[in-house]
Design an enzyme around this catalytic site. Sequence first.
Site, mmCIF file in Angstrom:
data_model
loop_
_atom_site.group_PDB
_atom_site.id
_atom_site.type_symbol
_atom_site.label_atom_id
_atom_site.label_comp_id
_atom_site.label_asym_id
_atom_site.label_seq_id
_atom_site.Cartn_x
_atom_site.Cartn_y
_atom_site.Cartn_z
ATOM 1 N N SER A 88 53.994 30.693 51.619
ATOM 2 C CA SER A 88 55.212 29.955 51.307
ATOM 3 C C SER A 88 55.946 30.642 50.171
ATOM 4 C CB SER A 88 54.864 28.502 50.960
ATOM 5 O OG SER A 88 55.199 28.222 49.624
ATOM 6 N N LYS A 89 57.248 30.347 50.120
ATOM 7 C CA LYS A 89 58.084 30.908 49.057
ATOM 8 C C LYS A 89 57.520 30.562 47.691
ATOM 9 C CE LYS A 89 62.128 29.607 51.307
ATOM 10 N NZ LYS A 89 63.494 29.226 51.493
ATOM 11 N N ARG A 90 56.820 29.441 47.640
ATOM 12 C CA ARG A 90 56.311 28.976 46.349
ATOM 13 C C ARG A 90 54.988 29.638 45.956
ATOM 14 N NH1 ARG A 90 59.127 25.361 48.837
ATOM 15 N NH2 ARG A 90 57.398 24.942 50.242
#
Length: 491
Positions: A260-262
């Site tokens: 994920s981007k996170r």
Amino acid sequence: MANANVRVRFCPSPTGNPHVGLVRTALFNWAFARHHGGTLVFRIEDTDAARDSEESYEQLLDAMRWLGLDWDEGPEVGGPHAPYRQSQRMDLYKDVAAKLLEAGHAYYCYCTAEELDARREAARAAGRPSGYDGTCREVGAEDRARYEREGREPIVRFRMPDEAITFTDLVRGELTFTPENVPDFGIVRANGAPLYTLVNPVDDALMEITHVLRGEDLLSSTPRQIALYRALAEIGVGNGSTPSFGHLPYVMGEGNKKLSKRDPQSSLNLYRERGFLREGLLNYLSLLGWSLSADQDIFTIDEMVAAFDIEDVNANPARFDLKKCEAINADHIRRLDPKAFAEACTPWLRAPHANWAEENFDQAAWEAIAPHAQTRLTVLSDITANVDFLFLDEPVEDEASWTKAMKEGSDALLRTARAKIAEADWNAEALKAAVVAAGEEHGLKLGKAQAPVRVAVTGRTVGLPLFESLEVLGRDRTLGRIDAALARLGA
Ligand code: GLU
Ligand code: ZN
């Protein structure tokens, strides 16, 4: 076969920091365009004022430049389809929406969020498809007047054809979507703002994109876009053809979850800060769904471009493996010519990375040690700690290293080693022989014997080859540091 008519696009939304998934998409589009001698369009999908930021836009451009992924049309370059920022193309989208309404490909939908929710729940409970049910497809004049009296503000909804949509995905082969699975969808918000669902295919049509290569997460929007394309062709927007689609595989992170981007390890900035080479990072990212050949993991960007084609991309999810990414980067560092390596390290030999005073830096010492560092670095930022013993007045104080290396008897060993080192010719080979001999006197193998010497001189238990390090550091400083360590040991 090369196809110079290829026109692909990289069209991120400027939200947050660039991440590796985004870079993989940019890379595959870029390599495809370059392989075919075609065109890469860089378009900024900034239609969501609440989420987009100018800072993120600047970061995207900066990232592309750092990666060397140049574009043929787009921001700062211009091109025949300018402007390339969607925020500057709003009038055009509104015009297309009006034409779609007029031609009956779209309609006003007056349903409120509550009504939509209630019907969705009911459909779910009854086991029917829960997408938009077509209520507003045929709204009579009377109902419309009533809705307007009630103050309802309609969205614009696209009318999906009632037949299945089939296309051949360049990665996944033939796919079919049936109408139940692709309900009519909103293209303009009640406040008049055009949505991604409209502007992305409209721009692909206007910019005459031939191939849409993007992540698998967007696969479900493809039948909608194909339907919209056909409608656009009918109303004379674009050149009337539909692009081919190729959906790049998911990238999985830890625990087999989608990266994920996170995830901290997905941020491109992290790789830049750690000193990945662009060649190393791109080499690794290209392996997320593609390979040059079964037995060659390491290759240059030019080699990738020469070999890359979308048909060779694998549909299976790819696993992001940081260790492998680092190993490939280390390989690229080793491949640099020595001058390029020394050059590439420069930022990490200066403030704010350097922990020594600027004037202590010694170019000749750096050039002497650099070849020993080049074969051992994973990332360029590691260089600072590996060479700081040369430029600091005193070696760093690292308690953990000290405790680990300085055991009982280390003082005696160090004293012997000092005496032998002081007499040795000042070259790595002779220095090694001196420490080997000192070890023998104390019944220690070289590995054990050199640990206290290393910590005395460099402050750390790990580092570049010790005897080459001593050679570069010089006799006086080496002996001075051993003396200081002996003093500290109370010997
Ligand atoms: N702006 C879209 C995104 O970042 C682009 C999707 C596409 O490539 O069609 O998800
Ligand atoms: Zn409706």
